[in-house]
Motif scaffolding. Structure first.
Motif, PDB file in Angstrom:
ATOM      1  N   ARG A  46       8.514  39.982 -56.651  1.00  0.00           N
ATOM      2  CA  ARG A  46       9.373  40.722 -55.729  1.00  0.00           C
ATOM      3  C   ARG A  46      11.085  40.442 -55.802  1.00  0.00           C
ATOM      4  NH1 ARG A  46      11.910  39.527 -51.150  1.00  0.00           N
ATOM      5  NH2 ARG A  46       9.635  37.947 -50.235  1.00  0.00           N
ATOM      6  N   ARG A  47      11.159  38.434 -56.041  1.00  0.00           N
ATOM      7  CA  ARG A  47      12.464  38.446 -56.253  1.00  0.00           C
ATOM      8  C   ARG A  47      12.739  38.715 -57.598  1.00  0.00           C
ATOM      9  NH1 ARG A  47      14.529  33.755 -53.130  1.00  0.00           N
ATOM     10  NH2 ARG A  47      16.696  34.940 -55.075  1.00  0.00           N
ATOM     11  N   LEU A  48      11.581  38.497 -58.576  1.00  0.00           N
ATOM     12  CA  LEU A  48      11.873  38.585 -60.015  1.00  0.00           C
ATOM     13  C   LEU A  48      12.615  40.825 -60.583  1.00  0.00           C
ATOM     14  CD1 LEU A  48       9.181  36.932 -61.852  1.00  0.00           C
ATOM     15  CD2 LEU A  48      11.740  37.010 -62.234  1.00  0.00           C
ATOM     16  N   LEU A  49      11.655  41.339 -59.551  1.00  0.00           N
ATOM     17  CA  LEU A  49      12.251  43.064 -59.622  1.00  0.00           C
ATOM     18  C   LEU A  49      13.154  42.713 -58.410  1.00  0.00           C
ATOM     19  CD1 LEU A  49       8.589  43.881 -58.546  1.00  0.00           C
ATOM     20  CD2 LEU A  49       9.488  44.259 -61.275  1.00  0.00           C
ATOM     21  N   GLU A  50      13.985  42.723 -58.024  1.00  0.00           N
ATOM     22  CA  GLU A  50      15.125  42.527 -57.433  1.00  0.00           C
ATOM     23  C   GLU A  50      16.187  42.254 -58.340  1.00  0.00           C
ATOM     24  OE1 GLU A  50      14.677  40.017 -53.400  1.00  0.00           O
ATOM     25  OE2 GLU A  50      13.745  41.483 -52.629  1.00  0.00           O
ATOM     26  N   GLU A  51      16.217  41.833 -59.207  1.00  0.00           N
ATOM     27  CA  GLU A  51      17.174  40.847 -60.197  1.00  0.00           C
ATOM     28  C   GLU A  51      17.440  42.349 -61.348  1.00  0.00           C
ATOM     29  OE1 GLU A  51      19.033  38.695 -60.625  1.00  0.00           O
ATOM     30  OE2 GLU A  51      18.121  37.656 -58.364  1.00  0.00           O
ATOM     31  N   ALA A  52      18.205  43.252 -60.608  1.00  0.00           N
ATOM     32  CA  ALA A  52      18.738  44.421 -61.224  1.00  0.00           C
ATOM     33  C   ALA A  52      19.157  44.814 -62.674  1.00  0.00           C
ATOM     34  CB  ALA A  52      19.800  45.197 -60.290  1.00  0.00           C
ATOM     35  N   ASP A  53      19.853  43.474 -63.243  1.00  0.00           N
ATOM     36  CA  ASP A  53      20.167  43.196 -64.496  1.00  0.00           C
ATOM     37  C   ASP A  53      19.209  43.067 -66.006  1.00  0.00           C
ATOM     38  OD1 ASP A  53      22.488  44.287 -63.746  1.00  0.00           O
ATOM     39  OD2 ASP A  53      23.052  42.489 -63.781  1.00  0.00           O
ATOM     40  N   TRP A  54      17.902  42.695 -65.144  1.00  0.00           N
ATOM     41  CA  TRP A  54      16.982  42.164 -66.560  1.00  0.00           C
ATOM     42  C   TRP A  54      15.346  42.775 -66.222  1.00  0.00           C
ATOM     43  CZ3 TRP A  54      15.761  36.902 -62.881  1.00  0.00           C
ATOM     44  CH2 TRP A  54      16.554  35.916 -63.279  1.00  0.00           C
ATOM     45  N   GLU A  55      15.210  42.785 -67.358  1.00  0.00           N
ATOM     46  CA  GLU A  55      13.912  44.133 -67.531  1.00  0.00           C
ATOM     47  C   GLU A  55      12.965  42.884 -67.124  1.00  0.00           C
ATOM     48  OE1 GLU A  55      13.534  45.695 -71.372  1.00  0.00           O
ATOM     49  OE2 GLU A  55      15.499  46.642 -71.299  1.00  0.00           O
ATOM     50  N   ILE A  56      11.467  42.816 -66.713  1.00  0.00           N
ATOM     51  CA  ILE A  56      10.708  42.854 -66.207  1.00  0.00           C
ATOM     52  C   ILE A  56       8.835  42.772 -66.374  1.00  0.00           C
ATOM     53  CG2 ILE A  56       9.741  41.631 -63.371  1.00  0.00           C
ATOM     54  CD1 ILE A  56      12.555  40.103 -64.551  1.00  0.00           C
ATOM     55  N   THR A  57       8.488  41.936 -67.375  1.00  0.00           N
ATOM     56  CA  THR A  57       6.773  42.452 -66.766  1.00  0.00           C
ATOM     57  C   THR A  57       6.311  41.960 -66.118  1.00  0.00           C
ATOM     58  OG1 THR A  57       7.304  43.057 -69.002  1.00  0.00           O
ATOM     59  CG2 THR A  57       5.041  42.629 -68.615  1.00  0.00           C
ATOM     60  N   CYS A  58       4.880  41.989 -65.695  1.00  0.00           N
ATOM     61  CA  CYS A  58       4.286  41.141 -63.746  1.00  0.00           C
ATOM     62  C   CYS A  58       3.115  41.327 -64.785  1.00  0.00           C
ATOM     63  CB  CYS A  58       4.391  41.309 -62.816  1.00  0.00           C
ATOM     64  SG  CYS A  58       6.079  41.265 -62.450  1.00  0.00           S
ATOM     65  N   ALA A  59       2.379  40.190 -64.857  1.00  0.00           N
ATOM     66  CA  ALA A  59       1.005  40.505 -65.388  1.00  0.00           C
ATOM     67  C   ALA A  59      -0.308  39.656 -64.763  1.00  0.00           C
ATOM     68  CB  ALA A  59       0.164  39.569 -66.645  1.00  0.00           C
ATOM     69  N   GLY A 142      13.161  24.117 -71.663  1.00  0.00           N
ATOM     70  CA  GLY A 142      12.125  25.242 -70.190  1.00  0.00           C
ATOM     71  C   GLY A 142      12.975  24.725 -69.445  1.00  0.00           C
ATOM     72  N   GLY A 143      12.448  24.897 -68.388  1.00  0.00           N
ATOM     73  CA  GLY A 143      12.626  24.092 -66.465  1.00  0.00           C
ATOM     74  C   GLY A 143      11.174  24.482 -65.983  1.00  0.00           C
ATOM     75  N   LEU A 144      11.837  23.782 -64.971  1.00  0.00           N
ATOM     76  CA  LEU A 144      10.581  23.249 -63.934  1.00  0.00           C
ATOM     77  C   LEU A 144      11.257  24.190 -62.928  1.00  0.00           C
ATOM     78  CD1 LEU A 144       7.699  21.987 -62.502  1.00  0.00           C
ATOM     79  CD2 LEU A 144       9.104  20.253 -62.212  1.00  0.00           C
ATOM     80  N   ALA A 145      10.547  25.265 -62.236  1.00  0.00           N
ATOM     81  CA  ALA A 145      11.049  25.873 -60.904  1.00  0.00           C
ATOM     82  C   ALA A 145      10.160  25.860 -59.950  1.00  0.00           C
ATOM     83  CB  ALA A 145      11.776  26.950 -61.544  1.00  0.00           C
ATOM     84  N   GLU A 146       9.989  25.204 -59.118  1.00  0.00           N
ATOM     85  CA  GLU A 146       8.487  25.320 -58.200  1.00  0.00           C
ATOM     86  C   GLU A 146       8.516  26.108 -56.947  1.00  0.00           C
ATOM     87  OE1 GLU A 146       5.466  22.103 -58.760  1.00  0.00           O
ATOM     88  OE2 GLU A 146       7.512  20.630 -58.356  1.00  0.00           O
ATOM     89  N   THR A 147       9.510  27.238 -56.498  1.00  0.00           N
ATOM     90  CA  THR A 147       9.783  28.293 -55.379  1.00  0.00           C
ATOM     91  C   THR A 147      10.701  29.199 -56.303  1.00  0.00           C
ATOM     92  OG1 THR A 147      11.924  26.859 -54.872  1.00  0.00           O
ATOM     93  CG2 THR A 147      10.186  25.941 -54.506  1.00  0.00           C
ATOM     94  N   PRO A 148      10.025  30.452 -55.769  1.00  0.00           N
ATOM     95  CA  PRO A 148      10.510  31.434 -55.906  1.00  0.00           C
ATOM     96  C   PRO A 148      12.379  30.974 -56.059  1.00  0.00           C
ATOM     97  CG  PRO A 148       9.395  31.845 -54.366  1.00  0.00           C
ATOM     98  CD  PRO A 148       8.894  30.440 -54.325  1.00  0.00           C
ATOM     99  N   ASP A 149      13.012  30.869 -55.056  1.00  0.00           N
ATOM    100  CA  ASP A 149      14.418  30.434 -55.278  1.00  0.00           C
ATOM    101  C   ASP A 149      14.687  29.871 -56.269  1.00  0.00           C
ATOM    102  OD1 ASP A 149      15.225  31.601 -52.817  1.00  0.00           O
ATOM    103  OD2 ASP A 149      15.729  30.402 -52.107  1.00  0.00           O
ATOM    104  N   LEU A 150      14.160  28.704 -56.736  1.00  0.00           N
ATOM    105  CA  LEU A 150      14.462  27.836 -58.044  1.00  0.00           C
ATOM    106  C   LEU A 150      14.113  28.386 -59.711  1.00  0.00           C
ATOM    107  CD1 LEU A 150      13.530  24.743 -56.999  1.00  0.00           C
ATOM    108  CD2 LEU A 150      15.704  24.883 -57.585  1.00  0.00           C
ATOM    109  N   VAL A 151      13.177  29.297 -59.287  1.00  0.00           N
ATOM    110  CA  VAL A 151      12.596  30.423 -60.018  1.00  0.00           C
ATOM    111  C   VAL A 151      13.936  30.707 -60.947  1.00  0.00           C
ATOM    112  CG1 VAL A 151      11.574  32.906 -61.440  1.00  0.00           C
ATOM    113  CG2 VAL A 151      10.276  30.456 -60.660  1.00  0.00           C
ATOM    114  N   ILE A 152      14.668  32.112 -59.572  1.00  0.00           N
ATOM    115  CA  ILE A 152      15.376  32.981 -59.829  1.00  0.00           C
ATOM    116  C   ILE A 152      16.883  32.312 -60.371  1.00  0.00           C
ATOM    117  CG2 ILE A 152      16.783  34.594 -58.868  1.00  0.00           C
ATOM    118  CD1 ILE A 152      14.132  35.254 -59.212  1.00  0.00           C
ATOM    119  N   SER A 153      16.765  31.072 -59.956  1.00  0.00           N
ATOM    120  CA  SER A 153      18.529  30.163 -60.107  1.00  0.00           C
ATOM    121  C   SER A 153      18.375  29.348 -61.958  1.00  0.00           C
ATOM    122  CB  SER A 153      18.438  28.954 -58.897  1.00  0.00           C
ATOM    123  OG  SER A 153      17.651  28.116 -59.030  1.00  0.00           O
ATOM    124  N   THR A 154      17.593  29.024 -62.378  1.00  0.00           N
ATOM    125  CA  THR A 154      17.024  28.227 -63.552  1.00  0.00           C
ATOM    126  C   THR A 154      16.844  29.681 -64.426  1.00  0.00           C
ATOM    127  OG1 THR A 154      15.861  26.931 -63.047  1.00  0.00           O
ATOM    128  CG2 THR A 154      15.068  27.831 -65.197  1.00  0.00           C
TER     129      THR A 154
END
Length: 221
Positions: A46-59, A142-154
């Motif tokens: 959901r957080r990824l889909l809220e990023e309006a400037d990115w193209e997102i693919t979820c599998a 690459g990076g480590l981001a173990e929470t949704p907030d960290l995924v987005i900020s990274t």
């Protein structure tokens, strides 16, 4: 060192499938692979889909309720978003996206390396996966981001300044990538010959050939 054997699709289509040019202002493309047991899966998607400037693919694998829910969210976006169920197209997706967000599974990590697709690791299962992430960490790929907030900020940090950090990650993967590993190993074991070459050419034309991550990517494990 021959490397980890991945589908020959990566080497055969390296010039055909590449991510768009962030330096020219193209939109970042993010691939999110959800496996059974992935922590924070729905929130991260959901957080990824809220990023309006990115193209997102979820599998999302065989999680049909999650696929339907995310499809509804994706329909509200202006930029493209794909919500996939089970798919055997992971090699092509890795080659055409700038970053993959996933747990540090062995085959997934190695296929991301072969595709030179930097990886944001959002979950590490103790044991082998710790070594998979350590390989990426040591090489700055690459990076480590173990929470949704960290995924987005990274991801925001990677894509800032026309993808400067992302480009550093991708350049680092060039020293690790061995997309021809399957051919090298086959020739070392069987010797060079027309049968080996023919089998590898056939596999290279089939995105779903010996790719554990492709079979596993979206399947419920």
């Amino acid at each position: 060192m021959s490397g980890f054997p991945v589908t020959p699709f990566f080497s055969a289509h390296a010039d055909e499938f590449t991510p768009s040019d962030l330096g020219a202002g193209q939109a970042p493309r993010v691939l999110y692979i959800i496996n059974s047991g992935t922590l924070h899966a729905e929130t991260t998607a959901r957080r990824l889909l809220e990023e309006a400037d990115w193209e997102i693919t979820c599998a999302v694998g065989r999680d049909e309720p999650l696929r339907r829910h995310l499809t509804q969210l994706a329909a509200r976006r202006a930029r493209p978003a794909q919500i996939l169920g089970w798919t055997d197209q992971i090699p092509r997706l890795l080659m055409t996206h700038h970053v993959v967000v996933s747990k540090a599974g062995g085959a997934t990590t190695q296929e991301a390396i072969a595709a030179r697709c930097p990886m944001i690791v959002n979950q590490i299962v103790p044991g082998q996966e710790e070594g998979n992430y350590e390989l990426l960490r040591r090489h700055g790929a690459g990076g480590l981001a173990e929470t949704p907030d960290l995924v987005i900020s990274t991801l925001r940090r990677a894509f800032a300044w026309k993808g400067r950090v992302w480009q550093e990650w991708r350049n680092a993967l060039a020293t690790l990538a061995r997309p021809d590993a399957a051919r090298t190993i086959a020739e070392q074991v069987l010797g060079p010959g027309p049968k080996v070459a023919a089998d590898l050419r056939a596999a290279a034309n089939d995105v779903a050939s010996p790719s554990t991550a492709a079979r596993r990517s979206a399947a419920a494990l």
